[in-house]
Design a protein around this motif. Structure first.
Motif, PDB file in Angstrom:
ATOM      1  N   ALA A  43       0.856  -1.187   0.000  1.00 44.57           N
ATOM      2  CA  ALA A  43       0.000   0.000   0.000  1.00 44.57           C
ATOM      3  C   ALA A  43       0.897   1.244   0.000  1.00 44.57           C
ATOM      4  CB  ALA A  43      -0.913   0.002   1.214  1.00 44.57           C
ATOM      5  N   VAL A  44       1.001   1.890  -1.146  1.00 47.10           N
ATOM      6  CA  VAL A  44       1.847   3.059  -1.288  1.00 47.10           C
ATOM      7  C   VAL A  44       0.972   4.299  -1.339  1.00 47.10           C
ATOM      8  CG1 VAL A  44       3.609   4.170  -2.708  1.00 47.10           C
ATOM      9  CG2 VAL A  44       3.482   1.688  -2.615  1.00 47.10           C
ATOM     10  N   GLY A  45       1.338   5.336  -0.587  1.00 50.04           N
ATOM     11  CA  GLY A  45       0.592   6.587  -0.673  1.00 50.04           C
ATOM     12  C   GLY A  45      -0.238   6.881   0.556  1.00 50.04           C
ATOM     13  N   GLY A  46       0.027   6.191   1.652  1.00 44.96           N
ATOM     14  CA  GLY A  46      -0.607   6.561   2.911  1.00 44.96           C
ATOM     15  C   GLY A  46      -1.787   5.705   3.317  1.00 44.96           C
ATOM     16  N   GLY A  47      -2.400   6.086   4.440  1.00 39.52           N
ATOM     17  CA  GLY A  47      -3.434   5.279   5.088  1.00 39.52           C
ATOM     18  C   GLY A  47      -4.590   4.882   4.191  1.00 39.52           C
ATOM     19  N   MET A  48      -5.147   5.842   3.449  1.00 34.25           N
ATOM     20  CA  MET A  48      -6.310   5.533   2.635  1.00 34.25           C
ATOM     21  C   MET A  48      -5.988   4.489   1.562  1.00 34.25           C
ATOM     22  SD  MET A  48      -9.341   6.085   3.087  1.00 34.25           S
ATOM     23  CE  MET A  48     -10.091   7.487   3.837  1.00 34.25           C
ATOM     24  N   THR A  64      -4.529   1.828   1.991  1.00 34.65           N
ATOM     25  CA  THR A  64      -4.684   0.464   2.496  1.00 34.65           C
ATOM     26  C   THR A  64      -6.125  -0.020   2.360  1.00 34.65           C
ATOM     27  OG1 THR A  64      -5.164   1.125   4.791  1.00 34.65           O
ATOM     28  CG2 THR A  64      -2.846   0.796   4.216  1.00 34.65           C
ATOM     29  N   LEU A  65      -7.057   0.913   2.110  1.00 35.99           N
ATOM     30  CA  LEU A  65      -8.484   0.552   2.063  1.00 35.99           C
ATOM     31  C   LEU A  65      -8.808  -0.540   1.035  1.00 35.99           C
ATOM     32  CD1 LEU A  65     -11.408   0.999   2.964  1.00 35.99           C
ATOM     33  CD2 LEU A  65     -11.519   2.958   1.446  1.00 35.99           C
ATOM     34  N   ILE A 124     -13.962   2.870   8.696  1.00 38.86           N
ATOM     35  CA  ILE A 124     -13.510   4.162   8.175  1.00 38.86           C
ATOM     36  C   ILE A 124     -14.063   5.285   9.041  1.00 38.86           C
ATOM     37  CG2 ILE A 124     -13.345   5.655   6.145  1.00 38.86           C
ATOM     38  CD1 ILE A 124     -14.171   3.173   4.492  1.00 38.86           C
ATOM     39  N   ILE A 168      -5.078   7.607  10.350  1.00 43.09           N
ATOM     40  CA  ILE A 168      -6.190   6.770   9.896  1.00 43.09           C
ATOM     41  C   ILE A 168      -5.753   5.363   9.495  1.00 43.09           C
ATOM     42  CG2 ILE A 168      -6.130   7.850   7.598  1.00 43.09           C
ATOM     43  CD1 ILE A 168      -9.166   7.337   7.493  1.00 43.09           C
ATOM     44  N   GLY A 169      -4.581   5.245   8.847  1.00 40.63           N
ATOM     45  CA  GLY A 169      -4.116   3.929   8.407  1.00 40.63           C
ATOM     46  C   GLY A 169      -3.852   2.989   9.577  1.00 40.63           C
ATOM     47  N   ILE A 202      -8.524   3.587  -5.072  1.00 42.77           N
ATOM     48  CA  ILE A 202      -9.361   4.156  -4.015  1.00 42.77           C
ATOM     49  C   ILE A 202     -10.743   4.504  -4.577  1.00 42.77           C
ATOM     50  CG2 ILE A 202      -9.536   5.945  -2.222  1.00 42.77           C
ATOM     51  CD1 ILE A 202      -6.544   5.970  -2.037  1.00 42.77           C
ATOM     52  N   GLY A 235      -7.020  11.907  11.345  1.00 39.63           N
ATOM     53  CA  GLY A 235      -6.989  11.745   9.899  1.00 39.63           C
ATOM     54  C   GLY A 235      -5.672  11.186   9.427  1.00 39.63           C
ATOM     55  N   GLY A 236      -5.267  11.547   8.219  1.00 36.22           N
ATOM     56  CA  GLY A 236      -4.065  10.929   7.674  1.00 36.22           C
ATOM     57  C   GLY A 236      -3.139  11.925   7.020  1.00 36.22           C
ATOM     58  N   GLN A 288       5.698   9.702   1.283  1.00 31.47           N
ATOM     59  CA  GLN A 288       4.586   9.407   0.379  1.00 31.47           C
ATOM     60  C   GLN A 288       5.006   8.499  -0.758  1.00 31.47           C
ATOM     61  OE1 GLN A 288       3.169  13.447  -0.479  1.00 31.47           O
ATOM     62  NE2 GLN A 288       1.226  12.741   0.333  1.00 31.47           N
ATOM     63  N   LEU A 305       7.013   5.994  -0.432  1.00 28.95           N
ATOM     64  CA  LEU A 305       7.417   4.690   0.098  1.00 28.95           C
ATOM     65  C   LEU A 305       6.184   3.947   0.597  1.00 28.95           C
ATOM     66  CD1 LEU A 305      10.579   5.845   2.039  1.00 28.95           C
ATOM     67  CD2 LEU A 305      10.552   4.219   0.152  1.00 28.95           C
ATOM     68  N   PRO A 306       6.286   2.616   0.704  1.00 29.31           N
ATOM     69  CA  PRO A 306       5.141   1.877   1.237  1.00 29.31           C
ATOM     70  C   PRO A 306       4.875   2.267   2.686  1.00 29.31           C
ATOM     71  CG  PRO A 306       6.788   0.383   0.294  1.00 29.31           C
ATOM     72  CD  PRO A 306       7.413   1.736   0.370  1.00 29.31           C
ATOM     73  N   GLY A 307       3.640   2.056   3.131  1.00 28.31           N
ATOM     74  CA  GLY A 307       3.330   2.260   4.545  1.00 28.31           C
ATOM     75  C   GLY A 307       2.558   3.530   4.833  1.00 28.31           C
ATOM     76  N   ILE A 308       2.172   3.659   6.104  1.00 28.88           N
ATOM     77  CA  ILE A 308       1.400   4.798   6.575  1.00 28.88           C
ATOM     78  C   ILE A 308       2.333   6.007   6.669  1.00 28.88           C
ATOM     79  CG2 ILE A 308      -0.091   5.591   8.453  1.00 28.88           C
ATOM     80  CD1 ILE A 308      -0.997   2.963   7.118  1.00 28.88           C
ATOM     81  N   ILE A 309       1.914   7.148   6.139  1.00 25.43           N
ATOM     82  CA  ILE A 309       2.792   8.316   6.091  1.00 25.43           C
ATOM     83  C   ILE A 309       3.225   8.749   7.492  1.00 25.43           C
ATOM     84  CG2 ILE A 309       2.936  10.758   5.419  1.00 25.43           C
ATOM     85  CD1 ILE A 309       1.096  10.008   3.047  1.00 25.43           C
ATOM     86  N   VAL A 322     -18.908   9.277   5.180  1.00 29.74           N
ATOM     87  CA  VAL A 322     -17.574   8.737   4.920  1.00 29.74           C
ATOM     88  C   VAL A 322     -17.377   8.480   3.424  1.00 29.74           C
ATOM     89  CG1 VAL A 322     -16.242   6.595   5.155  1.00 29.74           C
ATOM     90  CG2 VAL A 322     -17.081   7.763   7.185  1.00 29.74           C
ATOM     91  N   VAL A 356     -10.573  11.246  -3.451  1.00 30.78           N
ATOM     92  CA  VAL A 356     -10.238  10.749  -4.794  1.00 30.78           C
ATOM     93  C   VAL A 356     -10.196  11.913  -5.787  1.00 30.78           C
ATOM     94  CG1 VAL A 356     -11.065   9.337  -6.725  1.00 30.78           C
ATOM     95  CG2 VAL A 356     -11.115   8.415  -4.410  1.00 30.78           C
TER      96      VAL A 356
END
Lengths: 187, 181
Positions: free
Chosen positions: A17-22, A24-25, A47, A57-58, A121, B21-22, B54, B56-60, B120, B128
Motif C-alpha cells: 500500500a503506497v501513498g498513505g493510510g487511505m 490500504t483501504l 472508516i 487513519i491507516g 481508491i 486523519g491521515g 509518500q 514509500l510503502p506504509g502509513i505516512i 464517509v 479521490v
C-alpha cells in the motif's frame, strides 16, 4: 494459527500500500472478501471510527480490523505487522535518502503509481457507496429496482459531498454532523 | 540511551494522540515539537521527510516518525518512534471497537452509523477527486487510473499486482518517451 495469518496479511498490506493510510483501504476490502473475516458493513464502520478518533487513519484501520478478526492481540499484531515492512525499508533508505528521492526511476514509477492509487481508491468508493448509499438490504428482500435507490440517502450524500468540497473543514466535523443527522432523521 | 529512547517513544506517543486523519494532518504538531521546541530538524527537512514518505510503502505518519527517530538515534530510535506513534491508536481503537460490539445493534447507534457511512463515502470520494487533480496529469495517467479502477471493480485481481504493474508501466512509458525524444 490466526495471529500468524493476520500478521502475514498485514505485512503484505504494509509492503504494497503506497501513498498513505487511505491506500490500504482497497487491500482491506479484498482481505475481507477473500477470508470472510469481516464484511463491507464493518469496513464502513471502520472508516468512520478511524477518521473521527485520534491517531493516523491507516494505523486506526489496521487496529480495528485486527481487533474484529482476532481480539485485542489481533489488533496489536495487525498494527505492528503493517508498519514492520516500512520500518525496514525506511531504515535501509535513510542511509541514502538524497540518492533515493532524486532517483529518476522513483519518479518514473510514481508517474504510473499516482493514477493507479487514485483508481484503486475510487474502486473502494464504489463498494462503500453500494452498502452506504444504496438500499441493498431492501432490494434483496423485494427484488424491486426502485427499492435500491433511497432518495433520502442520495440527497444526504450529495449535500455532504458538496459541503466537503466547498468548505474544506476537518472530516471530524462532517462525521459529527452526520451522526446527529442520522439520529434525528432516523436513517 | 534507554532514557532517551523512552523520551522518543513518549514524544511520538503524544503526537500520535493528537493527530486526526491521515497524511499531512500530523505536520503542524510535528513542526511544533521537532522544529520549534527541539530544533532537531529544519522546516525543509520535515517537508522532505513527508515527501519521501509518500513515495514509500506504509502509513505516512509512521514513515515520518521512523525517519525522525532514525535521524536522532539510528535503528533503536526509529523503532521507538514508530511504536510510540501507533500506541495511542491501538489503545483508543481497541476500546472503541470493544464498545461497538456491545452497542452496534442499538437503534440509535445504527441510525448514527448509517448516516456516518454515507458521510464517509462522500469524504473518500472527495479525497479521490483531490488525488485525481494532483496525480493524473495526462492521457497516460487517465488510462492507467481508469484501467486500474475497472480491474478493481469488475475482477478479483489483487491490488498488489495492480500496484506493481502500474509502477512498471510508469517506468516503461517514461523510458520509451525518453528514447523517442
Amino acid at each position: 494459527m490466526i495471529y500468524l495469518r493476520l500478521a502475514w496479511e498485514f505485512v503484505q498490506i504494509g509492503l504494497f500500500a503506497v501513498g498513505g493510510g487511505m491506500a490500504t483501504l482497497p487491500f482491506l476490502q479484498r482481505l475481507g472478501e477473500r477470508t470472510g473475516w469481516f464484511d463491507q458493513q464493518l469496513i464502513t464502520d471502520m472508516i468512520a471510527i478511524s477518521e473521527s478518533t485520534p491517531g493516523p487513519i491507516g494505523i486506526n484501520m489496521a487496529t480495528f480490523v485486527g481487533y474484529n478478526t482476532a481480539g485485542v492481540l489481533g489488533g496489536i499484531v495487525a498494527t505492528l505487522a503493517e508498519i514492520l515492512p516500512s520500518i525496514i525499508i525506511l531504515v535501509l533508505v535513510s542511509k541514502s535518502l538524497a540518492r533515493f528521492s532524486s532517483s529518476r526511476y522513483v519518479a518514473y514509477a510514481f508517474y504510473g503509481l499516482r493514477p493507479a492509487v487514485t483508481g484503486l481508491i475510487a474502486a473502494a468508493v464504489v463498494s462503500v457507496f453500494r452498502t452506504a448509499v444504496l438500499n441493498i438490504g431492501l432490494y434483496q428482500q423485494t427484488g424491486l429496482l426502485p427499492d435500491l435507490i433511497s432518495l433520502k440517502y442520495l440527497l444526504f450524500f450529495t449535500i455532504m459531498l458538496v459541503s466537503i468540497r466547498k468548505y474544506k473543514k476537518s472530516p471530524v466535523l462532517y462525521i459529527a454532523i452526520a451522526a446527529v443527522a442520522g439520529i434525528v432523521l432516523k436513517f | 540511551m534507554a532514557k532517551e529512547l523512552l523520551g522518543m517513544y513518549l514524544l511520538f506517543f503524544k503526537m500520535g494522540m493528537v493527530t486526526f486523519g491521515g497524511g499531512y494532518a500530523m505536520l503542524p504538531i510535528l513542526r511544533r515539537e521537532i522544529v520549534e521546541k527541539r530544533a532537531w530538524l529544519t522546516d525543509e527537512q520535515v517537508i522532505d521527510f513527508f515527501a519521501v514518505s509518500q513515495t514509500l510503502p506504509g502509513i505516512i505518519a509512521s514513515n515520518v516518525s521512523v525517519f525522525i527517530g532514525y535521524q536522532r538515534r539510528k535503528t533503536p530510535g526509529a523503532i521507538a518512534a514508530a511504536l510510540g506513534v501507533v500506541t495511542p491508536s491501538v489503545i483508543i481503537i481497541t476500546l472503541i471497537a470493544a464498545l461497538m460490539q456491545d452497542f452496534q445493534y442499538h437503534p440509535m447507534v445504527r441510525h448514527a452509523f448509517k448516516a456516518i457511512a454515507i458521510c464517509v463515502c462522500a469524504l473518500i470520494l472527495s479525497a479521490v477527486i483531490s488525488m485525481w487533480k494532483r496525480g493524473v496529469k495526462d492521457w497516460a495517467g487517465v488510462v492507467i487510473a481508469v484501467a486500474v479502477f475497472a480491474l478493481a471493480v469488475f475482477t478479483q485481481v489483487s491490488p498488489v499486482w495492480l500496484v506493481l504493474a502500474s509502477a512498471f508501466a510508469g517506468v516503461a512509458m517514461k523510458r520509451a518517451g525518453k528514447g523517442k525524444a
